[in-house]
Design an enzyme around this catalytic site. Structure first.
Site, PDB file in Angstrom:
ATOM      1  CG  ASP A 114      -2.084  -0.999   1.046  1.00 55.05           C
ATOM      2  OD1 ASP A 114      -2.310  -1.445  -0.100  1.00 55.05           O
ATOM      3  OD2 ASP A 114      -2.732  -1.328   2.052  1.00 55.05           O
ATOM      4  N   GLY A 115       2.044   1.197   0.621  1.00 56.77           N
ATOM      5  CA  GLY A 115       2.949   2.348   0.594  1.00 56.77           C
ATOM      6  C   GLY A 115       3.385   2.679  -0.817  1.00 56.77           C
ATOM      7  CG  ASN A 119      -4.369   5.321   2.967  1.00 58.86           C
ATOM      8  OD1 ASN A 119      -5.232   4.953   2.180  1.00 58.86           O
ATOM      9  ND2 ASN A 119      -3.463   4.506   3.460  1.00 58.86           N
ATOM     10  CD  GLU A 120      -3.457   7.610   7.035  1.00 57.48           C
ATOM     11  OE1 GLU A 120      -4.213   6.628   7.093  1.00 57.48           O
ATOM     12  OE2 GLU A 120      -2.303   7.546   6.572  1.00 57.48           O
ATOM     13  CG  ASP A 143      -0.293  11.065  22.227  1.00 57.40           C
ATOM     14  OD1 ASP A 143       0.045  11.921  23.072  1.00 57.40           O
ATOM     15  OD2 ASP A 143      -0.098   9.852  22.368  1.00 57.40           O
ATOM     16  CB  ALA A 158      -4.788   2.932   6.748  1.00 57.19           C
ATOM     17  CE  LYS A 188      -9.448  -3.461  11.292  1.00 57.65           C
ATOM     18  NZ  LYS A 188      -8.647  -3.942  12.440  1.00 57.65           N
TER      19      LYS A 188
END
Length: 267
Positions: free
Chosen positions: A45-46, A126-127, A154, A166, A169
């Site tokens: 996925d990277g 993704n995010e 954080d 990813a 989750k």
């Protein structure tokens, strides 16, 4: 067919990349690094994230295909030993008007980062995450221009539906089907007391909503857009919303989203 290949760089991925080029040449495919129709990602996925950001300025005109050579490839339809089958289907699709791949389109995340030193816009597959470098983050979270909560902890993760499987989750966020055009806000180790109060659970916003995250103290922050890290010490705010454009994936055989989830996490 115009194509391009990005591989992860390990020996298996490099070998598969060379094999793909050889088979593609036999079928009359044309290697095109500037304006490919199909981009093949060989790795995990990277690697797909790297491919996406490499062609970020051509996203509406490109479809992606993933070949999996790692431990977990959520974006990958194909295993390493299935490369000849993929080439056959791609060749049939390019030479026939009736056999075409199914193009599925996934929502993306649009970011507007406002800093004292200037503004910038970004797209994430993704995010997006915001974390403290030297300590906890202090931030005000607005939804649709209304103050929603004061956050301390954080960090904060904003994910797309495809990215919901990813980092989101692992933070306890829900897995969201990519036909749902939405973004998800998940807290990273929030601190709740009489001064700072948060919902303590993920939030799902539809595509016509937006959220703004305001830095509320002098702090060094790490902003991560997929795999890209930006360290900043002058952040004013980040606006997050569902992007107008979507990413295209070429499906040369059926692989439903929930099948992907089952294969990725349950085996």
């Amino acid at each position: 067919m115009r194509y391009y290949v990005l591989d992860r760089g390990d020996q298996l991925s490099v070998d598969l990349s060379e094999q793909f080029h050889k088979l593609a040449a036999q079928r009359g495919f044309r290697l095109d690094a500037e304006s490919p129709e199909i981009v093949i990602s060989i790795g995990g996925d990277g690697t797909m994230l790297h491919a996406f950001h490499t062609f970020i300025d051509h996203i509406p005109d490109i479809a992606f295909v993933g070949i999996h050579t790692g431990h977990l490839g959520f974006y990958a339809d194909w295993q390493a030993d299935e490369l000849p089958q993929l080439i056959d289907l791609m060749s049939s699709a390019s030479n026939s008007g009736s056999i075409r791949p199914r193009i599925v389109r996934y929502p993306l995340l649009e970011l507007e980062i406002h800093r004292k030193s200037g503004n910038s816009s970004h797209i994430a597959l993704n995010e997006f995450t915001l974390k403290g470098v030297d300590g906890t983050v202090v931030a005000q979270v607005d939804i649709n221009d209304q103050t929603f909560e004061m956050f301390r902890g954080d960090g904060i993760c904003i994910s797309t539906p495809s990215g919901s499987t990813a980092y989101n989750k692992s933070l306890g966020g829900a897995m969201v089907h990519p036909t749902i055009e939405a973004l998800q806000i998940a807290e990273i180790a929030s601190i709740n007391n009489r001064v700072f109060r948060t919902m303590g659970s993920p939030l799902l916003l539809p595509k016509h909503h937006h959220t703004d995250i305001f830095s509320r103290k002098e702090q060094r922050l790490l902003l991560t857009i997929d795999h890209i890290n930006l360290q900043v010490d002058d952040l004013i705010s980040v606006r997050c919303q569902v992007a107008k454009e979507k990413v295209n994936f070429a499906r040369y055989r059926p692989f439903p989203f929930w099948n992907r989830v089952r294969e990725a996490f349950l085996g």
